[in-house]
Design an enzyme around this catalytic site. Structure first.
Site, PDB file in Angstrom:
ATOM      1  CB  SER A  23      47.151   0.419  10.425  1.00  0.00           C
ATOM      2  OG  SER A  23      46.394   1.066   9.418  1.00  0.00           O
ATOM      3  N   GLY A  25      56.597 -11.144   7.958  1.00  0.00           N
ATOM      4  CA  GLY A  25      55.840 -10.641   6.799  1.00  0.00           C
ATOM      5  C   GLY A  25      56.772 -10.077   5.747  1.00  0.00           C
ATOM      6  CB  ALA A  44      39.276  -4.051  16.841  1.00  0.00           C
ATOM      7  CB  ALA A  45      43.639  -6.256  14.801  1.00  0.00           C
ATOM      8  CE  LYS A  46      47.530  -3.777  11.212  1.00  0.00           C
ATOM      9  NZ  LYS A  46      48.898  -4.306  11.249  1.00  0.00           N
ATOM     10  CE1 TYR A  79      44.918  -4.371   8.635  1.00  0.00           C
ATOM     11  CE2 TYR A  79      44.325  -2.066   8.887  1.00  0.00           C
ATOM     12  CZ  TYR A  79      45.245  -3.033   8.534  1.00  0.00           C
ATOM     13  OH  TYR A  79      46.499  -2.659   8.105  1.00  0.00           O
TER      14      TYR A  79
HETATM   15  P1  NAD Z   1      51.378  -7.657   2.159  1.00  0.00           P
HETATM   16  O1  NAD Z   1      50.220  -8.578   1.976  1.00  0.00           O
HETATM   17  O2  NAD Z   1      52.106  -7.199   0.955  1.00  0.00           O
HETATM   18  O3  NAD Z   1      52.411  -8.283   3.195  1.00  0.00           O
HETATM   19  C1  NAD Z   1      52.018  -8.998   4.324  1.00  0.00           C
HETATM   20  C2  NAD Z   1      52.887 -10.251   4.443  1.00  0.00           C
HETATM   21  O4  NAD Z   1      52.577 -10.883   5.697  1.00  0.00           O
HETATM   22  C3  NAD Z   1      52.589 -11.281   3.334  1.00  0.00           C
HETATM   23  O5  NAD Z   1      53.798 -11.673   2.697  1.00  0.00           O
HETATM   24  C4  NAD Z   1      51.951 -12.435   4.081  1.00  0.00           C
HETATM   25  O6  NAD Z   1      52.244 -13.714   3.528  1.00  0.00           O
HETATM   26  C5  NAD Z   1      52.569 -12.284   5.464  1.00  0.00           C
HETATM   27  N1  NAD Z   1      51.758 -12.932   6.495  1.00  0.00           N
HETATM   28  C6  NAD Z   1      50.426 -12.819   6.716  1.00  0.00           C
HETATM   29  N2  NAD Z   1      50.063 -13.575   7.742  1.00  0.00           N
HETATM   30  C7  NAD Z   1      51.188 -14.191   8.203  1.00  0.00           C
HETATM   31  C8  NAD Z   1      51.460 -15.106   9.241  1.00  0.00           C
HETATM   32  N3  NAD Z   1      50.485 -15.565  10.022  1.00  0.00           N
HETATM   33  N4  NAD Z   1      52.731 -15.519   9.421  1.00  0.00           N
HETATM   34  C9  NAD Z   1      53.727 -15.082   8.622  1.00  0.00           C
HETATM   35  N5  NAD Z   1      53.529 -14.232   7.606  1.00  0.00           N
HETATM   36  C10 NAD Z   1      52.281 -13.790   7.395  1.00  0.00           C
HETATM   37  O7  NAD Z   1      50.765  -6.407   2.957  1.00  0.00           O
HETATM   38  P2  NAD Z   1      51.465  -5.139   3.620  1.00  0.00           P
HETATM   39  O8  NAD Z   1      50.568  -4.012   3.359  1.00  0.00           O
HETATM   40  O9  NAD Z   1      52.890  -5.030   3.262  1.00  0.00           O
HETATM   41  O10 NAD Z   1      51.309  -5.515   5.163  1.00  0.00           O
HETATM   42  C11 NAD Z   1      52.378  -5.394   6.098  1.00  0.00           C
HETATM   43  C12 NAD Z   1      51.845  -4.760   7.365  1.00  0.00           C
HETATM   44  O11 NAD Z   1      51.528  -3.398   7.120  1.00  0.00           O
HETATM   45  C13 NAD Z   1      50.570  -5.416   7.894  1.00  0.00           C
HETATM   46  O12 NAD Z   1      50.656  -5.538   9.298  1.00  0.00           O
HETATM   47  C14 NAD Z   1      49.497  -4.427   7.501  1.00  0.00           C
HETATM   48  O13 NAD Z   1      48.377  -4.503   8.330  1.00  0.00           O
HETATM   49  C15 NAD Z   1      50.258  -3.129   7.669  1.00  0.00           C
HETATM   50  N6  NAD Z   1      49.661  -1.977   7.008  1.00  0.00           N
HETATM   51  C16 NAD Z   1      49.496  -1.967   5.656  1.00  0.00           C
HETATM   52  C17 NAD Z   1      48.935  -0.842   5.062  1.00  0.00           C
HETATM   53  C18 NAD Z   1      48.728  -0.744   3.573  1.00  0.00           C
HETATM   54  O14 NAD Z   1      48.027   0.175   3.126  1.00  0.00           O
HETATM   55  N7  NAD Z   1      49.309  -1.640   2.782  1.00  0.00           N
HETATM   56  C19 NAD Z   1      48.542   0.253   5.847  1.00  0.00           C
HETATM   57  C20 NAD Z   1      48.719   0.194   7.204  1.00  0.00           C
HETATM   58  C21 NAD Z   1      49.291  -0.929   7.785  1.00  0.00           C
END
Ligand code: NAD
Length: 249
Positions: free
Chosen positions: A140, A18, A154-156, A152
């Site tokens: 998360s 990601g 549940a997954a986290k 979401y």
């Molecule tokens: P983001 O959308 O900016 O980044 C997520 C990245 O993951 C994207 O570039 C996407 O293309 C990539 N991705 C998605 N599915 C994929 C797959 N199957 N294979 C490869 N790449 C894939 O979002 P983010 O907020 O930076 O998310 C990163 C992590 O942080 C996630 O796990 C998200 O659940 C977690 N998170 C985010 C927040 C928030 O508020 N942004 C809060 C808690 C947790």
């Protein structure tokens, strides 16, 4: 830098899934600044191109278009590496839906990327790591609850459970497994919210605004460091203190 040049590099190697956007991207840059050679994995070619274009050429980062749910593709990427020291499983998706509207398909898609994708990356990494390896999952704050995205949550919660279980199962191999649980952070996921949803989430934060992805990367950097390999099975909440409660007076 090209992958061929970097292959002969003796630095510790970190993979960040990601890494094309948001928290993964900030983490990849931070780990490269920390001295790692970093492989960024993302399924979004456009995000990877944007990442590449914005990179400081001095950083040892290469980008790879791979879906974390595709075990064979993940294996091909990792098999091509001489060493693997750190795996950060940050790839993830978000979706806001009232509980009653979530379909089986929504639920499966959420678990597929946010839980199975973490399992595949972590398992394949652990098979290739030597003693001293570190795995960091991104869960998360939602793992402890939250309304409007039950699939979401549940997954986290599953990611936190998986992290704790992996920490025990990989203890014999001296591989540390921890999770970073971000609060509301300004990334692609949060930019996809409606302005009303974004404002509501921001208002619930103790700070009144989303975190910068660099704050989350800072915590990942700590858990990815070889100096912290005695910490395992832990979830570090990086949420401005929201998870510990509200100020009532
Ligand atoms: P983001 O959308 O900016 O980044 C997520 C990245 O993951 C994207 O570039 C996407 O293309 C990539 N991705 C998605 N599915 C994929 C797959 N199957 N294979 C490869 N790449 C894939 O979002 P983010 O907020 O930076 O998310 C990163 C992590 O942080 C996630 O796990 C998200 O659940 C977690 N998170 C985010 C927040 C928030 O508020 N942004 C809060 C808690 C947790």
């Amino acid at each position: 830098m090209t992958r061929e040049i970097l292959k002969n590099d003796s630095r510790e190697t970190a993979v960040v899934t990601g890494g094309g956007s948001g928290i993964g991207r900030a983490t990849a840059i931070r780990l490269a600044q920390d001295g790692f050679r970093v492989l960024v994995v993302d399924r979004d070619a456009k995000a990877l191109a944007g990442m590449k274009a914005g990179l400081d050429g001095a950083l040892a980062i290469t980008c790879h278009e791979v879906d974390v749910c595709d075990r064979l593709a993940m294996c091909r990427l990792l098999d091509d590496e001489a060493r693997l020291d750190v795996m950060v499983c940050a790839a993830g998706i978000g979706q806001m839906l009232p509980f009653d509207a979530i379909t089986d398909q929504d639920f499966r898609a959420m678990l597929e990327v946010n839980l199975l994708g973490v399992f595949i990356g972590a398992q394949e990494a652990s098979r290739r790591m030597k003693a001293g390896g570190r795995i960091v999952t991104i869960s998360s704050r939602a793992a402890i609850g939250g309304g409007g995205f039950a699939h979401y949550v549940a997954a986290k919660a599953g990611v936190v459970g998986l992290t704790r279980a992996m920490a025990i199962d990989l203890r014999g191999k001296s591989i540390a497994v921890n999770s970073v649980a971000p609060g509301f952070t300004e990334t692609g996921i949060t930019r996809a919210l409606t302005p009303e949803q974004h404002a509501k989430f921001s208002a619930l934060e103790p700070s009144g605004h989303p975190a910068d992805p660099a704050e989350i990367a800072n915590a990942v950097s700590f858990l990815a460091s070889p100096k912290t390999s005695f910490i395992t099975g832990q979830t570090l909440f990086v949420d401005g203190g929201k998870s510990v409660g509200s100020l009532l007076l």
